[in-house]
Design a protein around this motif. Structure first.
Motif, PDB file in Angstrom:
ATOM      1  N   ALA A  54      -2.288  -8.984  -3.517  1.00 22.45           N
ATOM      2  CA  ALA A  54      -1.722  -8.711  -4.838  1.00 22.45           C
ATOM      3  C   ALA A  54      -2.730  -7.963  -5.706  1.00 22.45           C
ATOM      4  O   ALA A  54      -3.807  -8.466  -6.013  1.00 22.45           O
ATOM      5  CB  ALA A  54      -1.318 -10.024  -5.506  1.00 22.45           C
ATOM      6  N   GLY A  55      -2.393  -6.732  -6.068  1.00 19.00           N
ATOM      7  CA  GLY A  55      -3.273  -5.934  -6.912  1.00 19.00           C
ATOM      8  C   GLY A  55      -4.373  -5.201  -6.179  1.00 19.00           C
ATOM      9  O   GLY A  55      -5.159  -4.485  -6.812  1.00 19.00           O
ATOM     10  N   PHE A  56      -4.462  -5.366  -4.854  1.00 19.11           N
ATOM     11  CA  PHE A  56      -5.464  -4.675  -4.050  1.00 19.11           C
ATOM     12  C   PHE A  56      -4.773  -3.732  -3.069  1.00 19.11           C
ATOM     13  O   PHE A  56      -3.570  -3.857  -2.799  1.00 19.11           O
ATOM     14  CB  PHE A  56      -6.302  -5.681  -3.233  1.00 19.11           C
ATOM     15  CG  PHE A  56      -7.413  -6.336  -3.999  1.00 19.11           C
ATOM     16  CD1 PHE A  56      -8.670  -5.772  -4.053  1.00 19.11           C
ATOM     17  CD2 PHE A  56      -7.197  -7.531  -4.666  1.00 19.11           C
ATOM     18  CE1 PHE A  56      -9.698  -6.386  -4.756  1.00 19.11           C
ATOM     19  CE2 PHE A  56      -8.205  -8.146  -5.374  1.00 19.11           C
ATOM     20  CZ  PHE A  56      -9.463  -7.568  -5.424  1.00 19.11           C
ATOM     21  N   ASN A  57      -5.540  -2.817  -2.531  1.00 17.84           N
ATOM     22  CA  ASN A  57      -5.066  -1.987  -1.426  1.00 17.84           C
ATOM     23  C   ASN A  57      -4.990  -2.869  -0.179  1.00 17.84           C
ATOM     24  O   ASN A  57      -5.994  -3.419   0.266  1.00 17.84           O
ATOM     25  CB  ASN A  57      -6.038  -0.821  -1.199  1.00 17.84           C
ATOM     26  CG  ASN A  57      -5.565   0.142  -0.139  1.00 17.84           C
ATOM     27  OD1 ASN A  57      -5.010  -0.243   0.886  1.00 17.84           O
ATOM     28  ND2 ASN A  57      -5.797   1.423  -0.371  1.00 17.84           N
ATOM     29  N   TRP A  58      -3.775  -3.018   0.374  1.00 23.15           N
ATOM     30  CA  TRP A  58      -3.577  -3.906   1.521  1.00 23.15           C
ATOM     31  C   TRP A  58      -4.463  -3.510   2.699  1.00 23.15           C
ATOM     32  O   TRP A  58      -4.888  -4.361   3.475  1.00 23.15           O
ATOM     33  CB  TRP A  58      -2.112  -3.904   1.937  1.00 23.15           C
ATOM     34  CG  TRP A  58      -1.193  -4.588   0.971  1.00 23.15           C
ATOM     35  CD1 TRP A  58      -1.428  -4.832  -0.355  1.00 23.15           C
ATOM     36  CD2 TRP A  58       0.082  -5.140   1.259  1.00 23.15           C
ATOM     37  NE1 TRP A  58      -0.358  -5.477  -0.916  1.00 23.15           N
ATOM     38  CE2 TRP A  58       0.587  -5.688   0.045  1.00 23.15           C
ATOM     39  CE3 TRP A  58       0.858  -5.220   2.405  1.00 23.15           C
ATOM     40  CZ2 TRP A  58       1.829  -6.299  -0.035  1.00 23.15           C
ATOM     41  CZ3 TRP A  58       2.109  -5.828   2.324  1.00 23.15           C
ATOM     42  CH2 TRP A  58       2.577  -6.360   1.117  1.00 23.15           C
ATOM     43  N   LYS A  59      -4.746  -2.220   2.851  1.00 22.79           N
ATOM     44  CA  LYS A  59      -5.549  -1.762   3.981  1.00 22.79           C
ATOM     45  C   LYS A  59      -6.993  -2.270   3.871  1.00 22.79           C
ATOM     46  O   LYS A  59      -7.637  -2.519   4.892  1.00 22.79           O
ATOM     47  CB  LYS A  59      -5.515  -0.236   4.071  1.00 22.79           C
ATOM     48  CG  LYS A  59      -4.161   0.320   4.491  1.00 22.79           C
ATOM     49  CD  LYS A  59      -4.198   1.832   4.637  1.00 22.79           C
ATOM     50  CE  LYS A  59      -2.846   2.370   5.091  1.00 22.79           C
ATOM     51  NZ  LYS A  59      -2.846   3.849   5.228  1.00 22.79           N
ATOM     52  N   VAL A  60      -7.484  -2.406   2.648  1.00 25.02           N
ATOM     53  CA  VAL A  60      -8.831  -2.928   2.451  1.00 25.02           C
ATOM     54  C   VAL A  60      -8.897  -4.386   2.909  1.00 25.02           C
ATOM     55  O   VAL A  60      -9.837  -4.795   3.606  1.00 25.02           O
ATOM     56  CB  VAL A  60      -9.243  -2.816   0.968  1.00 25.02           C
ATOM     57  CG1 VAL A  60     -10.578  -3.536   0.720  1.00 25.02           C
ATOM     58  CG2 VAL A  60      -9.349  -1.349   0.554  1.00 25.02           C
ATOM     59  N   ILE A  61      -7.897  -5.156   2.540  1.00 33.00           N
ATOM     60  CA  ILE A  61      -7.852  -6.563   2.944  1.00 33.00           C
ATOM     61  C   ILE A  61      -7.716  -6.672   4.458  1.00 33.00           C
ATOM     62  O   ILE A  61      -8.399  -7.479   5.107  1.00 33.00           O
ATOM     63  CB  ILE A  61      -6.692  -7.294   2.242  1.00 33.00           C
ATOM     64  CG1 ILE A  61      -6.791  -7.129   0.711  1.00 33.00           C
ATOM     65  CG2 ILE A  61      -6.675  -8.766   2.636  1.00 33.00           C
ATOM     66  CD1 ILE A  61      -8.074  -7.626   0.109  1.00 33.00           C
ATOM     67  N   GLU A  62      -6.849  -5.853   5.034  1.00 31.67           N
ATOM     68  CA  GLU A  62      -6.651  -5.887   6.486  1.00 31.67           C
ATOM     69  C   GLU A  62      -7.940  -5.568   7.233  1.00 31.67           C
ATOM     70  O   GLU A  62      -8.276  -6.221   8.230  1.00 31.67           O
ATOM     71  CB  GLU A  62      -5.560  -4.877   6.877  1.00 31.67           C
ATOM     72  CG  GLU A  62      -5.248  -4.850   8.360  1.00 31.67           C
ATOM     73  CD  GLU A  62      -4.147  -3.866   8.703  1.00 31.67           C
ATOM     74  OE1 GLU A  62      -3.782  -3.803   9.891  1.00 31.67           O
ATOM     75  OE2 GLU A  62      -3.660  -3.155   7.808  1.00 31.67           O
ATOM     76  N   ALA A  63      -8.684  -4.577   6.742  1.00 32.65           N
ATOM     77  CA  ALA A  63      -9.923  -4.175   7.421  1.00 32.65           C
ATOM     78  C   ALA A  63     -10.971  -5.277   7.403  1.00 32.65           C
ATOM     79  O   ALA A  63     -11.810  -5.368   8.302  1.00 32.65           O
ATOM     80  CB  ALA A  63     -10.476  -2.911   6.767  1.00 32.65           C
ATOM     81  N   LYS A  64     -10.927  -6.138   6.394  1.00 24.63           N
ATOM     82  CA  LYS A  64     -11.910  -7.210   6.261  1.00 24.63           C
ATOM     83  C   LYS A  64     -11.397  -8.548   6.793  1.00 24.63           C
ATOM     84  O   LYS A  64     -12.113  -9.559   6.676  1.00 24.63           O
ATOM     85  CB  LYS A  64     -12.294  -7.376   4.780  1.00 24.63           C
ATOM     86  CG  LYS A  64     -13.237  -6.311   4.233  1.00 24.63           C
ATOM     87  CD  LYS A  64     -13.560  -6.584   2.773  1.00 24.63           C
ATOM     88  CE  LYS A  64     -14.734  -5.742   2.297  1.00 24.63           C
ATOM     89  NZ  LYS A  64     -16.031  -6.247   2.775  1.00 24.63           N
ATOM     90  N   TRP A  65     -10.189  -8.589   7.368  1.00 25.43           N
ATOM     91  CA  TRP A  65      -9.583  -9.891   7.604  1.00 25.43           C
ATOM     92  C   TRP A  65     -10.359 -10.764   8.589  1.00 25.43           C
ATOM     93  O   TRP A  65     -10.404 -11.986   8.427  1.00 25.43           O
ATOM     94  CB  TRP A  65      -8.124  -9.770   8.030  1.00 25.43           C
ATOM     95  CG  TRP A  65      -7.450 -11.094   7.807  1.00 25.43           C
ATOM     96  CD1 TRP A  65      -6.988 -11.971   8.737  1.00 25.43           C
ATOM     97  CD2 TRP A  65      -7.255 -11.732   6.542  1.00 25.43           C
ATOM     98  NE1 TRP A  65      -6.504 -13.113   8.136  1.00 25.43           N
ATOM     99  CE2 TRP A  65      -6.666 -12.984   6.777  1.00 25.43           C
ATOM    100  CE3 TRP A  65      -7.537 -11.367   5.219  1.00 25.43           C
ATOM    101  CZ2 TRP A  65      -6.351 -13.873   5.754  1.00 25.43           C
ATOM    102  CZ3 TRP A  65      -7.213 -12.242   4.199  1.00 25.43           C
ATOM    103  CH2 TRP A  65      -6.618 -13.481   4.479  1.00 25.43           C
ATOM    104  N   ASP A  66     -10.967 -10.179   9.598  1.00 24.18           N
ATOM    105  CA  ASP A  66     -11.782 -11.000  10.507  1.00 24.18           C
ATOM    106  C   ASP A  66     -12.902 -11.693   9.739  1.00 24.18           C
ATOM    107  O   ASP A  66     -13.246 -12.851  10.025  1.00 24.18           O
ATOM    108  CB  ASP A  66     -12.367 -10.130  11.626  1.00 24.18           C
ATOM    109  CG  ASP A  66     -11.321  -9.716  12.649  1.00 24.18           C
ATOM    110  OD1 ASP A  66     -10.220 -10.311  12.653  1.00 24.18           O
ATOM    111  OD2 ASP A  66     -11.602  -8.796  13.442  1.00 24.18           O
TER     112      ASP A  66
END
Length: 224
Positions: A54-66
């Motif tokens: 929410a409020g972030f670029n989803w791709k940034v979160i996905e790249a850091k998910w591990d």
């Protein structure tokens, strides 16, 4: 009189290559066969991802998910609920995750919510699976009241991505429902509007037999 879904499906089909193609494109790829069997740590993981998205670029979160999985101890709700206060300072400086203090704190608070339901209500997955499918608004209200940062679209996205048969009050869904005379404006933020949206989707489900998540997507697709 119950609302008819066939004209909406026809419009979606007209925009997206025919009825069969529209039905295939609109399937809920997040659906699970038995939500009650999904472990609490996986559900908390999905919840946290929605909070951070929410409020972030989803791709940034996905790249850091591990990194999120490692930093949050695999999202074990019991561990996070117990050690949350001790972990907060460490997590806000952990470069493996997005270091947003409010959302980190919300995750630790949501771990308490999940752990509490897990212990007292037969499991968090069971709690979600047992909630009446025609009362998404009630479930979203419960999560918002008992959890942290789970209001608005975040709660709906969590339910959808967790595997619950959830509608999303997106701008295209709302635009379609304005066209159908369900809403007065292309946003559904008030309880009155959300209740009208839920009632319409329940009517469409009862008449068509299609899952509510798929109906939601087809409504959006009917706009263009």
């Amino acid at each position: 009189m119950a609302r008819k879904f066939a004209p909406i499906l026809k419009m979606a089909a007209g925009h997206h290559g025919g009825r069969a193609n529209a039905l295939e494109m609109s399937q809920n790829t997040h659906a699970v066969a038995d939500l009650s069997k999904v472990s609490a740590d996986r559900l908390l993981s999905v919840m946290t991802r929605c909070v951070f998205n929410a409020g972030f670029n989803w791709k940034v979160i996905e790249a850091k998910w591990d990194g999120f999985e490692a930093a949050f101890e695999g999202f074990d709700p019991g561990k996070l609920a117990f050690f949350g206060e001790e972990m907060l300072d460490r997590l806000v400086s952990d470069e493996r995750i997005v270091r947003n203090g409010q959302k980190i704190k919300a995750t630790l608070e949501n771990a308490k919510l999940v752990a509490d339901i897990e212990a007292k209500e037969g499991g968090f997955g069971h709690f979600l699976a047992s909630w009446p499918a025609d009362d998404q608004l009630g479930l979203m209200t419960e999560l918002h009241k008992r959890g942290s940062r789970l209001g608005g679209a975040t709660g709906a996205y969590f339910l959808r991505f967790a595997g619950w048969d959830a509608w999303i009050a997106s701008s295209h869904v709302c635009a379609a429902l304005v066209r159908e005379g369900v809403l007065d404006k292309p946003q559904a933020t008030s309880k009155r509007d959300l209740t009208a949206l839920q009632t319409a989707i329940n009517d469409y489900h009862d008449g068509s037999g299609l899952p509510r998540a798929q109906i939601s997507r087809l409504l959006a697709m009917s706009v263009g």
